[in-house]
Design a protein around this motif. Structure first.
Motif, PDB file in Angstrom:
ATOM      1  N   PHE A   1      34.910 -23.548   4.365  1.00  0.00           N
ATOM      2  CA  PHE A   1      35.818 -22.666   5.085  1.00  0.00           C
ATOM      3  C   PHE A   1      35.045 -21.515   5.730  1.00  0.00           C
ATOM      4  CE2 PHE A   1      38.341 -18.745   5.115  1.00  0.00           C
ATOM      5  CZ  PHE A   1      39.378 -19.132   5.950  1.00  0.00           C
ATOM      6  N   TRP A   2      34.144 -20.891   4.969  1.00  0.00           N
ATOM      7  CA  TRP A   2      33.408 -19.751   5.526  1.00  0.00           C
ATOM      8  C   TRP A   2      32.486 -20.195   6.654  1.00  0.00           C
ATOM      9  CZ3 TRP A   2      34.331 -14.749   5.000  1.00  0.00           C
ATOM     10  CH2 TRP A   2      33.409 -13.861   5.582  1.00  0.00           C
ATOM     11  N   ASN A   3      31.884 -21.368   6.530  1.00  0.00           N
ATOM     12  CA  ASN A   3      30.990 -21.858   7.574  1.00  0.00           C
ATOM     13  C   ASN A   3      31.719 -22.054   8.902  1.00  0.00           C
ATOM     14  OD1 ASN A   3      28.760 -21.864   5.959  1.00  0.00           O
ATOM     15  ND2 ASN A   3      28.905 -24.040   5.409  1.00  0.00           N
TER      16      ASN A   3
ATOM     17  N   LYS B   1      31.018  -9.769   9.359  1.00  0.00           N
ATOM     18  CA  LYS B   1      32.289  -9.431   8.738  1.00  0.00           C
ATOM     19  C   LYS B   1      33.403 -10.024   9.615  1.00  0.00           C
ATOM     20  CE  LYS B   1      31.273  -5.276   6.092  1.00  0.00           C
ATOM     21  NZ  LYS B   1      31.755  -3.893   5.773  1.00  0.00           N
ATOM     22  N   ILE B   2      34.293 -10.769   8.977  1.00  0.00           N
ATOM     23  CA  ILE B   2      35.372 -11.441   9.695  1.00  0.00           C
ATOM     24  C   ILE B   2      36.653 -10.612   9.551  1.00  0.00           C
ATOM     25  CG2 ILE B   2      36.644 -13.594   9.960  1.00  0.00           C
ATOM     26  CD1 ILE B   2      33.634 -13.818  10.416  1.00  0.00           C
ATOM     27  N   PRO B   3      37.360 -10.316  10.638  1.00  0.00           N
ATOM     28  CA  PRO B   3      38.628  -9.588  10.532  1.00  0.00           C
ATOM     29  C   PRO B   3      39.603 -10.315   9.607  1.00  0.00           C
ATOM     30  CG  PRO B   3      37.930  -9.747  12.818  1.00  0.00           C
ATOM     31  CD  PRO B   3      37.025 -10.647  12.036  1.00  0.00           C
ATOM     32  N   MET B   4      40.258  -9.557   8.727  1.00  0.00           N
ATOM     33  CA  MET B   4      41.192 -10.163   7.788  1.00  0.00           C
ATOM     34  C   MET B   4      42.332 -10.872   8.512  1.00  0.00           C
ATOM     35  SD  MET B   4      40.473 -10.209   4.613  1.00  0.00           S
ATOM     36  CE  MET B   4      42.098 -10.777   4.156  1.00  0.00           C
ATOM     37  N   GLN B   5      42.723 -10.356   9.651  1.00  0.00           N
ATOM     38  CA  GLN B   5      43.801 -11.000  10.400  1.00  0.00           C
ATOM     39  C   GLN B   5      43.408 -12.403  10.819  1.00  0.00           C
ATOM     40  OE1 GLN B   5      46.818  -9.840  10.685  1.00  0.00           O
ATOM     41  NE2 GLN B   5      47.506 -11.638  11.834  1.00  0.00           N
ATOM     42  N   GLN B   6      42.141 -12.563  11.227  1.00  0.00           N
ATOM     43  CA  GLN B   6      41.650 -13.885  11.608  1.00  0.00           C
ATOM     44  C   GLN B   6      41.631 -14.822  10.405  1.00  0.00           C
ATOM     45  OE1 GLN B   6      37.848 -13.950  13.713  1.00  0.00           O
ATOM     46  NE2 GLN B   6      37.314 -15.910  12.750  1.00  0.00           N
ATOM     47  N   VAL B   7      41.194 -14.298   9.263  1.00  0.00           N
ATOM     48  CA  VAL B   7      41.160 -15.107   8.041  1.00  0.00           C
ATOM     49  C   VAL B   7      42.569 -15.560   7.655  1.00  0.00           C
ATOM     50  CG1 VAL B   7      40.614 -15.089   5.583  1.00  0.00           C
ATOM     51  CG2 VAL B   7      39.053 -14.000   7.216  1.00  0.00           C
TER      52      VAL B   7
ATOM     53  N   GLU C   1      44.848 -15.984  -3.351  1.00  0.00           N
ATOM     54  CA  GLU C   1      43.960 -14.875  -3.696  1.00  0.00           C
ATOM     55  C   GLU C   1      43.444 -14.176  -2.434  1.00  0.00           C
ATOM     56  OE1 GLU C   1      42.115 -12.817  -6.979  1.00  0.00           O
ATOM     57  OE2 GLU C   1      43.413 -14.572  -7.040  1.00  0.00           O
ATOM     58  N   LEU C   2      43.050 -14.958  -1.458  1.00  0.00           N
ATOM     59  CA  LEU C   2      42.513 -14.378  -0.230  1.00  0.00           C
ATOM     60  C   LEU C   2      43.594 -13.637   0.560  1.00  0.00           C
ATOM     61  CD1 LEU C   2      40.229 -17.331   0.905  1.00  0.00           C
ATOM     62  CD2 LEU C   2      39.461 -15.064   0.179  1.00  0.00           C
ATOM     63  N   LEU C   3      44.781 -14.210   0.611  1.00  0.00           N
ATOM     64  CA  LEU C   3      45.845 -13.578   1.371  1.00  0.00           C
ATOM     65  C   LEU C   3      46.335 -12.285   0.728  1.00  0.00           C
ATOM     66  CD1 LEU C   3      47.961 -16.707   2.388  1.00  0.00           C
ATOM     67  CD2 LEU C   3      46.546 -15.310   3.870  1.00  0.00           C
ATOM     68  N   HIS C   4      46.275 -12.228  -0.573  1.00  0.00           N
ATOM     69  CA  HIS C   4      46.802 -11.063  -1.277  1.00  0.00           C
ATOM     70  C   HIS C   4      45.826  -9.890  -1.295  1.00  0.00           C
ATOM     71  CE1 HIS C   4      50.768 -11.803  -2.696  1.00  0.00           C
ATOM     72  NE2 HIS C   4      50.463 -12.950  -3.275  1.00  0.00           N
TER      73      HIS C   4
ATOM     74  N   ASP D   1      33.588  -9.843   4.217  1.00  0.00           N
ATOM     75  CA  ASP D   1      32.241 -10.381   4.354  1.00  0.00           C
ATOM     76  C   ASP D   1      32.036 -11.507   3.343  1.00  0.00           C
ATOM     77  OD1 ASP D   1      31.582  -9.296   1.824  1.00  0.00           O
ATOM     78  OD2 ASP D   1      30.891  -7.416   2.734  1.00  0.00           O
ATOM     79  N   TYR D   2      30.887 -12.147   3.440  1.00  0.00           N
ATOM     80  CA  TYR D   2      30.640 -13.345   2.628  1.00  0.00           C
ATOM     81  C   TYR D   2      30.646 -13.033   1.135  1.00  0.00           C
ATOM     82  CZ  TYR D   2      28.297 -17.475   0.755  1.00  0.00           C
ATOM     83  OH  TYR D   2      27.986 -18.580   0.030  1.00  0.00           O
ATOM     84  N   ASP D   3      30.057 -11.920   0.741  1.00  0.00           N
ATOM     85  CA  ASP D   3      30.001 -11.590  -0.689  1.00  0.00           C
ATOM     86  C   ASP D   3      31.400 -11.340  -1.256  1.00  0.00           C
ATOM     87  OD1 ASP D   3      27.272 -11.847  -0.737  1.00  0.00           O
ATOM     88  OD2 ASP D   3      26.897  -9.718  -0.303  1.00  0.00           O
ATOM     89  N   GLU D   4      32.221 -10.585  -0.497  1.00  0.00           N
ATOM     90  CA  GLU D   4      33.598 -10.368  -0.943  1.00  0.00           C
ATOM     91  C   GLU D   4      34.341 -11.696  -1.064  1.00  0.00           C
ATOM     92  OE1 GLU D   4      35.510  -6.264   0.601  1.00  0.00           O
ATOM     93  OE2 GLU D   4      34.795  -7.580   2.198  1.00  0.00           O
ATOM     94  N   TYR D   5      34.154 -12.525  -0.066  1.00  0.00           N
ATOM     95  CA  TYR D   5      34.850 -13.806  -0.022  1.00  0.00           C
ATOM     96  C   TYR D   5      34.502 -14.667  -1.235  1.00  0.00           C
ATOM     97  CZ  TYR D   5      35.768 -18.622   1.407  1.00  0.00           C
ATOM     98  OH  TYR D   5      36.166 -19.928   1.438  1.00  0.00           O
ATOM     99  N   MET D   6      33.209 -14.818  -1.543  1.00  0.00           N
ATOM    100  CA  MET D   6      32.799 -15.687  -2.635  1.00  0.00           C
ATOM    101  C   MET D   6      33.207 -15.137  -3.994  1.00  0.00           C
ATOM    102  SD  MET D   6      31.771 -18.427  -1.427  1.00  0.00           S
ATOM    103  CE  MET D   6      31.377 -19.089  -3.049  1.00  0.00           C
TER     104      MET D   6
END
Length: 380
Positions: free
Chosen positions: A27-29, A38-44, A63-66, A77-82
Motif C-alpha cells: 500500500f505504501w509503495n 509525507k503523504i497528506p492524510m486526505q489522500q491516504v 487504525e489508519l482512518l482513525h 510518513d512511512y515511520d508513522e504508517y508502519m
C-alpha cells in the motif's frame, strides 16, 4: 520493492503475520515507493475508502482512518504508517475473515469508518436474529414431526402431510400455509441444504443490512414461491424453505448489479451465482421433461423465490447514493413484486378454469392427523 522480513512481536510478544506486513508495504509503495515523503492524510483516507482497501486487512484500515496521524500535522510518513500497521496487524487475525466477507457485499462507497469498525468488533451481540431464529424453528419443527410420525430421520421424506403448517392443495383457503410451509422439510438432506445457504449467505447479509430487511426478503420469497407453485402445479403439496433461501440468494444478486462498479470481487460473485442459476435451471428442465421418475421438487416455488429476491431485494437493500435511473429501478422493482403477488392471489382464488384446483377439504384440522395414522396402520 525491498525484501520484507517478518516481524518478531508486538505488544505481548504476539507474532505478526508476514502477509499483513506485506500488504502494508504494498500500500505504501503505491503512495511513495522511495519511502521518503509525507503523504497528506486526505489522500491516504481517499485511497483507503475506495479500491485500495480491498487489499488491506480491515483492522489496519480502521487504525489508519482513525488515528494514524500521530503528530497531527495532517500528513503521514512511512515511520508513522508502519507503527500503526504493526499495531493493527495483531487485531486482524480471526476478525478479518468475517469482516472481509461482510465487505464483499457492501459497495466501496458505503464502507465508512463506522461500518468498518462495527464489523471488525462484531461479537454476535446482537446476534443475526432472523436467520438464527428461522434455523432453530425449522430444525425444531423437523425433529418434532419425525418423532410424531414415528419415523427414523431419512435423507428424503416422508413429509408430515397432515401438519397444519404444510401447504395443502385442498386447504388453500387456510392462508397461513402460504408462509408456514417453509417450516416443514421432507428429509434431513432437504433441511440441511437450506440451512447451509441460510448460514453462509443469509447471516452475513443480515449483519450488514439488518434482520427486518432480510426477514422481509425471505418471507416475500416464501409467499410468492407458494403462489407460483400452487398455480403451476395445483395438486401438489409444498414444504421447505427453499423459496426463501432462493429469495435471499437473488436479493444479493440484485444488490450487486445495482452497485456493480463499487462491488469487490464482482465478477467472481457473478460467476458463482450464474453457475448456481444454470445448475438449478438445468436440473429443473431435466426433471420436468426428461426424468422418467420425477422428483417432488417445487421448481416453480424456487423460481418464485428468485423473482421475489431480485425485486424486493433491489428495493430494500438500497443503502447507497441513488442515481436517477436507480430510483426508477427501485420503484419499478417494488411495483413488479406487488403486481405479481396480486395476480397470484387473484388466480389462486378465482381462476375460472373448471377442475383446475382440487375441491376444498373442509374437515377439521385435527382429523388430518387421525386419518394419516389410520391409513399408515392399514398399509402396514
Amino acid at each position: 520493492m525491498a525484501r520484507i522480513e517478518p516481524m518478531e512481536s508486538v505488544g505481548e510478544m504476539t507474532p505478526i503475520p508476514k502477509w499483513i506486513l506485506v500488504k502494508a508495504h504494498e500500500f505504501w509503495n503505491r503512495q511513495d515507493i522511495k519511502k521518503d515523503k509525507k503523504i497528506p492524510m486526505q489522500q491516504v483516507k481517499e485511497s483507503l475508502l475506495t479500491e485500495e482497501s480491498d487489499r488491506m486487512p480491515n483492522a489496519l484500515v480502521i487504525e489508519l482512518l482513525h488515528k494514524a496521524d500521530e503528530n497531527e500535522d495532517g500528513y503521514l510518513d512511512y515511520d508513522e504508517y508502519m507503527k500503526f500497521a504493526e499495531a493493527a496487524s495483531t487485531r486482524s487475525r480471526g476478525r478479518d475473515t468475517f469482516s472481509r466477507a461482510a465487505m464483499t457485499i457492501i459497495p466501496r462507497n458505503e464502507r465508512t469508518v463506522e461500518k468498518r469498525s462495527y464489523f471488525q468488533n462484531y461479537s454476535c451481540c446482537p446476534p443475526p436474529f432472523f436467520m438464527v431464529l428461522a434455523t432453530l424453528v425449522e430444525t425444531g419443527v423437523f425433529v418434532y414431526y419425525m418423532v410424531d410420525m414415528g419415523e427414523p430421520m431419512k435423507a428424503a421424506g416422508p413429509a408430515p402431510v397432515y401438519s397444519p403448517l404444510i401447504y395443502h392443495p385442498r386447504r388453500r383457503y387456510e392462508c397461513w400455509r402460504y408462509l408456514s410451509y417453509a417450516l416443514i422439510h421432507s428429509g434431513y438432506m432437504h433441511l440441511i441444504n437450506n440451512l447451509v445457504v441460510q448460514f453462509v449467505l443469509g447471516i452475513i447479509l443480515e449483519v450488514v443490512h439488518g434482520w427486518w430487511r432480510i426477514g422481509t426478503i425471505y418471507l416475500s420469497g416464501v409467499l410468492f414461491g407458494a403462489l407460483a407453485q400452487s398455480i403451476s402445479d395445483p395438486d401438489s403439496f409444498l414444504a421447505g424453505a427453499s423459496a426463501g433461501v432462493f429469495s435471499v440468494e437473488y436479493a444479493h444478486l440484485g444488490n450487486m448489479l445495482m452497485n456493480w462498479s463499487q462491488m469487490e470481487f464482482r465478477w467472481l460473485q457473478l460467476v458463482v451465482i450464474i453457475v448456481l442459476s444454470f445448475s438449478d435451471v438445468g436440473f429443473a428442465v431435466w426433471d420436468i421433461y426428461f426424468n422418467g421418475n420425477k422428483t417432488k421438487t417445487g421448481h416453480a416455488a424456487h423460481l418464485g423465490g428468485a423473482i421475489a429476491g431480485m425485486t424486493v431485494g433491489t428495493y430494500i437493500l438500497r443503502n447507497f447514493e441513488k442515481k436517477k435511473w436507480e430510483k426508477y429501478c427501485w420503484w419499478a422493482s417494488l411495483l413488479v413484486y406487488l403486481v405479481l403477488i396480486a395476480v397470484g392471489i387473484i388466480l389462486s382464488a378465482t381462476l375460472p378454469v373448471p377442475g383446475y384446483f382440487p375441491y376444498n377439504d373442509n374437515a377439521p384440522i385435527w382429523q388430518a392427523r387421525m386419518y394419516y395414522f389410520e391409513e399408515k396402520n392399514r398399509t402396514h
